[in-house]
Design a protein around this motif. Sequence first.
Motif, mmCIF file in Angstrom:
data_model
loop_
_atom_site.group_PDB
_atom_site.id
_atom_site.type_symbol
_atom_site.label_atom_id
_atom_site.label_comp_id
_atom_site.label_asym_id
_atom_site.label_seq_id
_atom_site.Cartn_x
_atom_site.Cartn_y
_atom_site.Cartn_z
ATOM 1 N N GLY A 157 -82.711 -22.224 -65.096
ATOM 2 C CA GLY A 157 -82.035 -22.487 -66.595
ATOM 3 C C GLY A 157 -83.184 -21.853 -67.945
ATOM 4 O O GLY A 157 -82.708 -21.813 -68.780
ATOM 5 N N THR A 158 -83.988 -21.950 -66.708
ATOM 6 C CA THR A 158 -84.798 -21.331 -68.127
ATOM 7 C C THR A 158 -84.912 -19.841 -68.452
ATOM 8 O O THR A 158 -85.465 -19.557 -69.043
ATOM 9 N N LEU A 159 -84.781 -19.552 -66.747
ATOM 10 C CA LEU A 159 -84.041 -18.053 -66.636
ATOM 11 C C LEU A 159 -83.669 -17.281 -68.038
ATOM 12 O O LEU A 159 -83.057 -16.687 -68.770
ATOM 13 N N LEU A 160 -82.022 -18.771 -68.698
ATOM 14 C CA LEU A 160 -81.351 -18.368 -69.315
ATOM 15 C C LEU A 160 -81.563 -18.666 -70.588
ATOM 16 O O LEU A 160 -81.576 -18.084 -71.130
ATOM 17 N N VAL A 161 -82.807 -19.579 -71.042
ATOM 18 C CA VAL A 161 -82.847 -19.389 -72.125
ATOM 19 C C VAL A 161 -84.432 -18.463 -72.612
ATOM 20 O O VAL A 161 -84.347 -17.729 -73.350
ATOM 21 N N VAL A 162 -84.823 -18.164 -71.533
ATOM 22 C CA VAL A 162 -85.623 -16.894 -72.182
ATOM 23 C C VAL A 162 -84.865 -15.331 -72.098
ATOM 24 O O VAL A 162 -85.396 -14.259 -73.367
ATOM 25 N N VAL A 163 -83.703 -15.210 -71.333
ATOM 26 C CA VAL A 163 -82.486 -14.068 -71.896
ATOM 27 C C VAL A 163 -82.661 -14.449 -73.053
ATOM 28 O O VAL A 163 -82.536 -13.165 -74.179
ATOM 29 N N GLY A 164 -82.021 -15.727 -73.019
ATOM 30 C CA GLY A 164 -81.527 -15.481 -74.445
ATOM 31 C C GLY A 164 -82.104 -15.233 -76.414
ATOM 32 O O GLY A 164 -82.380 -14.570 -76.860
ATOM 33 N N THR A 165 -83.711 -16.042 -75.513
ATOM 34 C CA THR A 165 -84.176 -15.875 -76.722
ATOM 35 C C THR A 165 -85.148 -14.553 -76.982
ATOM 36 O O THR A 165 -85.053 -13.612 -77.997
ATOM 37 N N LEU A 166 -84.124 -13.567 -75.986
ATOM 38 C CA LEU A 166 -85.263 -12.427 -76.120
ATOM 39 C C LEU A 166 -84.107 -11.636 -76.797
ATOM 40 O O LEU A 166 -84.287 -10.469 -77.156
ATOM 41 N N LEU A 167 -83.343 -11.676 -76.228
ATOM 42 C CA LEU A 167 -81.708 -11.367 -76.974
ATOM 43 C C LEU A 167 -81.758 -11.190 -78.083
ATOM 44 O O LEU A 167 -81.447 -10.605 -79.020
ATOM 45 N N ALA A 168 -82.078 -13.247 -78.515
ATOM 46 C CA ALA A 168 -81.498 -12.982 -80.375
ATOM 47 C C ALA A 168 -82.985 -12.443 -80.642
ATOM 48 O O ALA A 168 -82.340 -12.204 -82.329
ATOM 49 N N THR A 169 -83.983 -13.066 -80.145
ATOM 50 C CA THR A 169 -85.079 -11.615 -81.082
ATOM 51 C C THR A 169 -84.568 -10.774 -81.106
ATOM 52 O O THR A 169 -85.250 -10.537 -82.026
ATOM 53 N N GLY A 170 -84.721 -9.687 -80.250
ATOM 54 C CA GLY A 170 -84.161 -8.507 -79.892
ATOM 55 C C GLY A 170 -83.157 -7.830 -81.463
ATOM 56 O O GLY A 170 -83.676 -6.835 -82.142
ATOM 57 N N LEU A 171 -82.180 -9.001 -81.385
ATOM 58 C CA LEU A 171 -81.013 -7.731 -81.753
ATOM 59 C C LEU A 171 -81.533 -8.602 -83.385
ATOM 60 O O LEU A 171 -80.870 -7.941 -84.380
ATOM 61 N N SER A 172 -82.462 -10.081 -84.023
ATOM 62 C CA SER A 172 -82.827 -10.139 -85.235
ATOM 63 C C SER A 172 -83.885 -9.007 -85.605
ATOM 64 O O SER A 172 -83.365 -8.474 -87.128
ATOM 65 N N ALA A 173 -84.347 -8.385 -84.820
ATOM 66 C CA ALA A 173 -85.261 -8.043 -85.534
ATOM 67 C C ALA A 173 -84.887 -6.380 -85.612
ATOM 68 O O ALA A 173 -85.492 -5.950 -86.654
ATOM 69 N N LEU A 174 -83.763 -5.565 -84.999
ATOM 70 C CA LEU A 174 -82.970 -4.601 -85.195
ATOM 71 C C LEU A 174 -82.459 -4.544 -86.218
ATOM 72 O O LEU A 174 -82.434 -4.094 -87.094
ATOM 73 N N LEU A 175 -81.349 -6.113 -86.709
ATOM 74 C CA LEU A 175 -80.839 -6.161 -87.820
ATOM 75 C C LEU A 175 -82.033 -6.135 -89.145
ATOM 76 O O LEU A 175 -81.679 -4.729 -89.539
ATOM 77 N N HIS A 176 -82.684 -6.747 -88.508
ATOM 78 C CA HIS A 176 -83.542 -6.786 -90.346
ATOM 79 C C HIS A 176 -84.243 -5.300 -90.132
ATOM 80 O O HIS A 176 -84.693 -4.824 -91.586
ATOM 81 N N TYR A 177 -85.169 -4.870 -89.734
ATOM 82 C CA TYR A 177 -85.536 -2.920 -89.365
ATOM 83 C C TYR A 177 -84.327 -2.219 -90.164
ATOM 84 O O TYR A 177 -84.099 -1.430 -91.047
ATOM 85 N N GLU A 178 -82.915 -2.543 -90.049
ATOM 86 C CA GLU A 178 -82.006 -1.801 -90.109
ATOM 87 C C GLU A 178 -81.189 -2.184 -91.470
ATOM 88 O O GLU A 178 -81.684 -1.191 -92.344
ATOM 89 N N GLY A 179 -81.310 -3.368 -91.640
ATOM 90 C CA GLY A 179 -81.106 -4.050 -92.859
ATOM 91 C C GLY A 179 -82.316 -3.789 -93.754
ATOM 92 O O GLY A 179 -81.489 -2.806 -95.371
ATOM 93 N N LEU A 180 -83.416 -3.643 -93.691
ATOM 94 C CA LEU A 180 -84.744 -3.161 -94.967
ATOM 95 C C LEU A 180 -84.588 -1.732 -94.981
ATOM 96 O O LEU A 180 -84.674 -1.180 -96.222
ATOM 97 N N TYR A 181 -84.355 -0.857 -94.047
ATOM 98 C CA TYR A 181 -84.147 0.761 -94.028
ATOM 99 C C TYR A 181 -83.096 0.957 -94.898
ATOM 100 O O TYR A 181 -83.210 2.047 -95.863
#
Length: 150
Positions: free
Chosen positions: A6-30
Amino acid sequence: MGAWGGTLLVVVGTLLATGLSALLHYEGLYRMGRYVHVHISHSRRQPVQVLLAIFGIMLLHMTQIVIFGTTWWGLLQTPGTGAVAGISQLQWHGALFLSSLAYTSLGFDTLVPIGAIRILASVEALTGLVLVAWSASFAFLLMQRHWHME
């Protein structure tokens, strides 16, 4: 699923959501920066272009809250990932509410994340803080350029 799973699943989900959000933010601002640069340079409608950029920034943040909210919802449907005290059954719109509380660092008040899901809550708060600061600096530079042109 065990505690480690469960902890591993939360860590992976958190990393995916964070990475997707940061990438989206970069692309959007750019893309907004390029759009506004071209249109402010060749237009008398500078305030409208700046206002559209601000609305674009708000849309980016709302989309990121949806990304994290979907992650909250999915993880809380999975046994072993944690729970939220104060909620008997989490629905998708409730997950969006939890996400908005975490992303904006408002806090949970009577809702308390329990278990591994706290990882998502804390990383989402950090991500929201960083992305809001990034948006503020983008808006500042945009306005500085706009004010300089007048």
